[in-house]
Write an enzyme that holds these catalytic residues in place. Structure first.
Site, PDB file in Angstrom:
ATOM      1  N   GLU A 125     -33.580  42.721 -41.340  1.00 43.82           N
ATOM      2  CA  GLU A 125     -34.775  41.866 -41.136  1.00 43.82           C
ATOM      3  C   GLU A 125     -34.140  40.282 -40.960  1.00 43.82           C
ATOM      4  O   GLU A 125     -33.025  40.186 -41.734  1.00 43.82           O
ATOM      5  CB  GLU A 125     -35.804  41.345 -42.022  1.00 43.82           C
ATOM      6  CG  GLU A 125     -36.842  42.640 -42.438  1.00 43.82           C
ATOM      7  CD  GLU A 125     -37.627  42.382 -43.670  1.00 43.82           C
ATOM      8  OE1 GLU A 125     -37.992  41.298 -43.819  1.00 43.82           O
ATOM      9  OE2 GLU A 125     -38.236  43.503 -44.056  1.00 43.82           O
TER      10      GLU A 125
ATOM     11  N   GLU B  74     -37.904  46.334 -50.413  1.00 45.48           N
ATOM     12  CA  GLU B  74     -38.200  45.274 -51.500  1.00 45.48           C
ATOM     13  C   GLU B  74     -38.606  46.094 -52.722  1.00 45.48           C
ATOM     14  O   GLU B  74     -39.611  45.842 -52.960  1.00 45.48           O
ATOM     15  CB  GLU B  74     -39.033  44.365 -50.865  1.00 45.48           C
ATOM     16  CG  GLU B  74     -38.566  43.397 -49.812  1.00 45.48           C
ATOM     17  CD  GLU B  74     -37.548  42.395 -50.364  1.00 45.48           C
ATOM     18  OE1 GLU B  74     -37.221  42.428 -51.657  1.00 45.48           O
ATOM     19  OE2 GLU B  74     -37.220  41.354 -49.765  1.00 45.48           O
TER      20      GLU B  74
HETATM   21  C1  IPT Z   1     -39.481  40.355 -46.491  1.00 41.16           C
HETATM   22  C2  IPT Z   1     -40.306  41.425 -46.528  1.00 41.16           C
HETATM   23  O1  IPT Z   1     -39.289  42.727 -46.610  1.00 41.16           O
HETATM   24  C3  IPT Z   1     -41.070  41.631 -45.177  1.00 41.16           C
HETATM   25  O2  IPT Z   1     -42.011  42.722 -45.454  1.00 41.16           O
HETATM   26  C4  IPT Z   1     -41.907  40.360 -45.088  1.00 41.16           C
HETATM   27  O3  IPT Z   1     -42.657  40.071 -46.316  1.00 41.16           O
HETATM   28  C5  IPT Z   1     -40.976  39.255 -44.804  1.00 41.16           C
HETATM   29  O4  IPT Z   1     -40.255  39.240 -45.943  1.00 41.16           O
HETATM   30  C6  IPT Z   1     -41.532  37.884 -44.760  1.00 41.16           C
HETATM   31  O5  IPT Z   1     -42.423  37.770 -43.617  1.00 41.16           O
HETATM   32  S1  IPT Z   1     -38.823  39.994 -48.207  1.00 41.16           S
HETATM   33  C7  IPT Z   1     -38.500  38.167 -48.308  1.00 41.16           C
HETATM   34  C8  IPT Z   1     -38.592  37.891 -49.678  1.00 41.16           C
HETATM   35  C9  IPT Z   1     -37.054  37.938 -47.567  1.00 41.16           C
END
Ligand code: IPT
Length: 930
Positions: A471, A395
């Site tokens: 993720e 990010e």
């Molecule tokens: C995503 C991040 O990469 C991760 O660090 C964490 O914050 C997660 O979200 C939420 O728990 S970024 C999000 C804007 C998709």
């Protein structure tokens, strides 16, 4: 050192690999002296060896000082907790001065001071001489100590500021926790080695880069290999399934280093990610370093526990979100077998809040700092077979500095693909990676049918890339739903290389009052609440239901049942089934009637199931695959996979003679139920005082309801404050009917609910007939009836799915059986209280007291059950575990259905199949005395 300095440091030595060396080394961890100042502007006289620190506190190193009574932790996700004005940092800048003296062993000369991690920067003095400074919190740094070491007593002084220009590069979603949180050593090792070990077709090729030195690997007959001279030999490959390591030593004139070599090759062919030439399906989790007492100063045994837990739950991959982990963690991944995406310590997410203006990723003045981070990542971790990809960071938007990082990395280590999610054009990456894409989008990508990029060249490049979700499935609170459906896609389309669930652990800090703290609990003026509580394991590493579900979704063995046979197949990329033992168990109403061993060929195939003995009741056959012998990560008998099939349904229950209602002065009696004549309310059930049952549609919103927005919609509609109007209480020869309209105030939407009570023998049956009134365009949270029993009815036995909770799109781990639990044990202790603990597919359940007597409820054919010692309103009001205090009643909900949970706290909501629409429905419950 200037805190607004963009340079990553000064005075440090070139980065090199983390190596096990026989060179002498002094462990400088332990008790240090510590002083906290509120600003950076404090005299540096403490660096002088003669400075009197006797008035200072003591602090263990490694540690974060806010977890030892100095200042407080703070949590933000995307937002910087300071004004975005790079490279400036606040004047209020907690500054921790650390001192320790150590004695140099006799005859010791030279050496390097090595810091594995200091958050956010360190200025280091030895015996009053400044060695330099360093930034890059999760990266090692070495200073040459040699010229300033003295025989006997030496004094090391380290000044750590919470904020530095580098803080703009470290906006990861986690607690802000300054400190010297990883090991400090004085080492006389200077060796540097880069081992390259690849694998193809049964042969491994080994070479290494070093300044001199000779490599020996006795097991393969390699002796005295010189740098830069590859040898090819027969080897067993390394994989996460079979983490075969070979012990090697590299001998230099002054020291010998030991390495564990794993031969493996990662490649991309025809858009498919391959390991050792075979498709690689990543069944991964994102792991932050976290311990509820120690923050990111994670003890070694905790790191091992993480890897063991992952292996035992069929996880085969880790993304080290969002920084390189403690180096020992990667040793464990090599040894026990996990594929690793090693991520650089870089995140500038907070610039998104200001339209990505002045983002360091795209500002050439920051290029050196970003490259420095990447170099330190790659150089430290390059010898790990487990590391299969480098990630440029998380990010951090788009920008030219990504090219600088990627170009250097490709040149230095062409053997590993580069990952970066933040730039969807993939201009600098080798794999197409995204986060939280919906099932539909993942499927489109799997088919190669994604929307094109505007630039045809980039589009063609990206179309040839494998895809992974770095993720997905946000494991916050109850959920995530939709795991099985993602897995099904990953397994169907070769382009899909799997993904990494967000995230491994709830970052709940141990707290005297709240049990576990999250954002805001330390009075932070700006915070992101419980968004830091989104893990597959609770803060104490107890698996949450989500991890059990993930284990099921990730099973490497699959069972498909046919007529008298089970087809066994497997998804191991690098081993077969020979290490597993298979059993089949037959249960009638959850009671075991037979168990057989199954002979499954190592490659899988169709296996005949033995004929079970004849008998009654609903019968299920469960096949289990367990470890035949122990593995380094689990004991023999550990269950790896299971499958279930129903052999025969329950026999229909013979109906007894119907009983007519009887009225007396006190009310109406229908079989074992006594009702209030005016309201039709059930007041006693088989002699037990009860409240309800009456219609219930509300659930204490789960995080996925709250952050996804549904909870606000439901609340605006008033689903948490239903009114129940009684329109008629009608008694006829066959039973009692209570007509009601259930609706929130201030809307014309409602539900017409008819409760029809009939009795036969000792059975009291309730049919609930629900007809929506008006135009319902929102799903219902749940549909069921709620009732309350006296507190004594605290033991529950049920035949249905268990032992754990299950919602429409969760509960993969819940299998049909007979289960028992106390009401206390039915609760899933989410750190942020919310709906939980629903047992699904319940055929019947008994709630009993100490004497074993109570009430039995049966479904027609099934219902969902929750039982708690507090009300839904109490659960909804609670903010931390200790807020939930047992009351005078056991509150039970008997559900016809629930709305799915999806992963809406970050990602898509419930899939359409799991939505609970307001529709006409009748469901039945049968009560008998237990
Ligand atoms: C995503 C991040 O990469 C991760 O660090 C964490 O914050 C997660 O979200 C939420 O728990 S970024 C999000 C804007 C998709």
């Amino acid at each position: 050192m200037e805190l607004a300095d963009l340079a990553p440091g000064s005075g440090h030595l070139a980065p090199r690999a983390a190596l096990r060396s026989d060179a002498p080394s002094l462990d400088l961890n332990g008790t240090w002296r510590f002083r906290l100042s509120p600003t950076a502007d404090v005299p540096a006289d403490f660096a002088e060896p003669g400075y009197d620190d006797s008035g200072w506190d003591e602090l263990p190193v490694p540690s974060h000082w806010p977890l030892h009574g100095h200042g407080a932790p703070a949590y933000t996700n995307v937002c910087y907790p300071f004004p975005v004005d790079p490279p400036h940092v606040p004047s209020d800048n907690p500054t921790g001065d650390h001192r320790r003296a150590f004695d140099l062993p006799a005859g010791w000369t030279g050496g390097r001071l090595r810091f594995e991690g200091v958050d956010s920067c360190a200025r280091v003095w030895l015996n009053g001489h400044e060695l330099g400074f360093s930034t890059g919190s999760r990266l090692p740094v070495e200073f040459d100590a040699g010229p300033y070491l003295r025989p006997g007593r030496n004094v090391l002084a380290v000044r750590v500021h919470q904020w530095s220009a580098a803080s703009y590069l470290e906006d990861q979603d986690m607690w802000w926790l300054p400190g010297i949180f990883r090991d400090v050593t004085l080492t006389r090792s200077t060796a540097e080695v880069f081992v390259r070990a690849s694998y193809a077709g049964g042969r491994g090729t080994l070479s290494f880069d070093a300044d001199g030195g000779r490599l020996s690997l006795p097991e393969l007959g390699i002796d005295g290999l010189a740098p830069g001279t590859p040898v090819t030999v027969d080897v067993e490959p390394w994989s996460a399934d079979t983490p075969r390591l070979y012990d090697a030593v590299v001998t230099f004139p002054g020291e010998t280093v030991r390495l564990r070599v794993g031969f493996r090759t990662i490649s991309i062919e025809n858009g498919v990610l391959l390991a050792n030439g075979r498709p690689l399906l990543l069944k991964g989790v994102n792991r932050h370093e976290f311990h509820p007492e120690h923050g990111r100063a994670v003890p070694l045994e905790t790191m091992r526990e993480d890897v063991l837990l992952m292996k035992r739950h069929n996880v085969n991959a880790v993304r080290t979100s969002h920084y390189p982990p403690h180096p020992a963690f990667l040793d464990l991944c090599d040894e026990l077998g996990l594929w690793v995406i090693d991520e650089c310590d870089l995140e500038t997410h907070g610039f998104e809040k200001v339209g990505w203006r002045r983002n360091p990723t795209d500002d050439p003045r920051w290029a050196e700092a970003l490259l420095d981070r990447m170099r330190r990542t790659v150089e430290r971790d390059k010898n790990h077979p487990s590391v299969i990809m480098w990630s440029l960071g998380n990010e951090s938007g788009v920008g030219r500095n990504l090219a600088v990082m990627a170009d250097w990395t490709r040149e230095r280590d062409p053997s590993r693909p580069i990952h970066y999610e933040g730039d969807w054009s993939c201009a600098h990456a080798d794999v197409y990676s995204r986060m939280y894409a919906s099932h539909a989008e993942v499927e489109a990508i799997g088919r190669g049918e994604e929307d094109p990029l505007p630039d045809p060249e980039l589009d063609a490049r990206r179309r040839a890339m494998p895809f992974l979700q770095c993720e997905y499935a946000h494991a916050m609170g109850l959920g995530p739903g939709g795991l099985a459906e993602y897995q099904e896609l990953f397994e169907r389309y070769p382009r899909l290389a799997g993904g990494f669930v967000w995230e491994w652990i709830d970052h709940g800090l141990a707290h005297p009052e709240h049990a576990y703290a999250y954002g805001g609990d330390y009075g932070e003026p700006l915070h992101d609440g419980n968004f830091v509580i989104d893990g597959l394991v609770f803060p104490d590493r107890t698996p949450s239901p989500a991890l059990l579900d993930l284990k099921k979704a990730f099973e490497p063995v699959r069972f498909a049942f046919g007529d008298g046979v089970v087809r066994v197949s497997h998804l191991y990329g690098h081993r077969d089934l020979a290490h597993l033992a298979f059993t089949a168990t037959v249960e009638a109403e959850g009671e075991r009637v037979a168990e057989f061993a199954l002979d499954v060929p190592p490659g899988g195939g169709e296996v005949k199931l033995p004929e079970p003995p004849a008998g009654d009741g609903e019968r299920w056959l469960t096949v289990r695959a367990v470890l035949a012998d122990g593995e380094p990560w689990a004991e023999a008998g550990h269950e790896v996979a299971w499958g279930q099939v129903r052999l025969s349904p329950a026999a229909p229950v013979p109906r007894a003679a119907p009983v007519s209602p009887a009225r007396d002065a006190a009310g109406v009696e229908v079989g074992g139920g006594r009702f209030d004549a005016a309201t039709g309310r059930l007041v006693r059930l088989f002699g037990v005082d009860v409240e309800g049952p009456r219609l219930e549609v509300w659930r204490a919103p789960v995080d996925n309801d709250r952050y996804g927005g549904l909870a606000a919609t439901w609340r605006a509609l008033g689903l948490h404050r239903l009114t129940h109007r009684v329109d008629a209480v009608e008694e006829d020869g066959g039973g009692l009917t209570v007509l009601t309209r259930v609706a929130p105030a201030a809307t014309d939407l409602g539900l017409r609910v008819a409760y029809r009570w009939t009795a036969a023998g000792d059975v009291l049956e309730l049919a609930v007939d629900v007809t929506p009134d008006g135009d319902w365009d929102v799903p219902l949270p749940r549909l069921g009836v709620g009732m309350a029993l006296p507190a004594a009815y605290g033991d529950v036995t049920w035949f249905g799915r268990g032992p754990g909770e299950a919602y429409p799109d969760t509960g993969l781990a819940a299998r049909v059986g007979r289960w028992s639990a106390t009401v206390e044990d039915l609760q899933t202790p989410y750190v942020y209280p919310q709906e939980n603990g629903h047992r699904a597919g319940v055929r019947w359940a008994e709630l009993t007291g100490a004497d074993g007597r109570g009430v039995r409820v049966a479904g027609d054919p099934e219902f969902g059950l929750t039982a708690r010692r507090w009300t839904t309103a109490d659960l909804e009001r609670a903010r931390h575990r200790p807020d939930l205090v047992p009351g005078e009643r056991v509150h039970v909900t008997l559900d016809h259905a629930q709305h799915g949970v999806g992963t809406a706290s970050c990602g898509p909501g419930a899939l359409p199949a799991y939505e609970l629409r307001a529709e006409p429905v009748t469901f039945r419950l049968r009560f008998t005395p237990a």
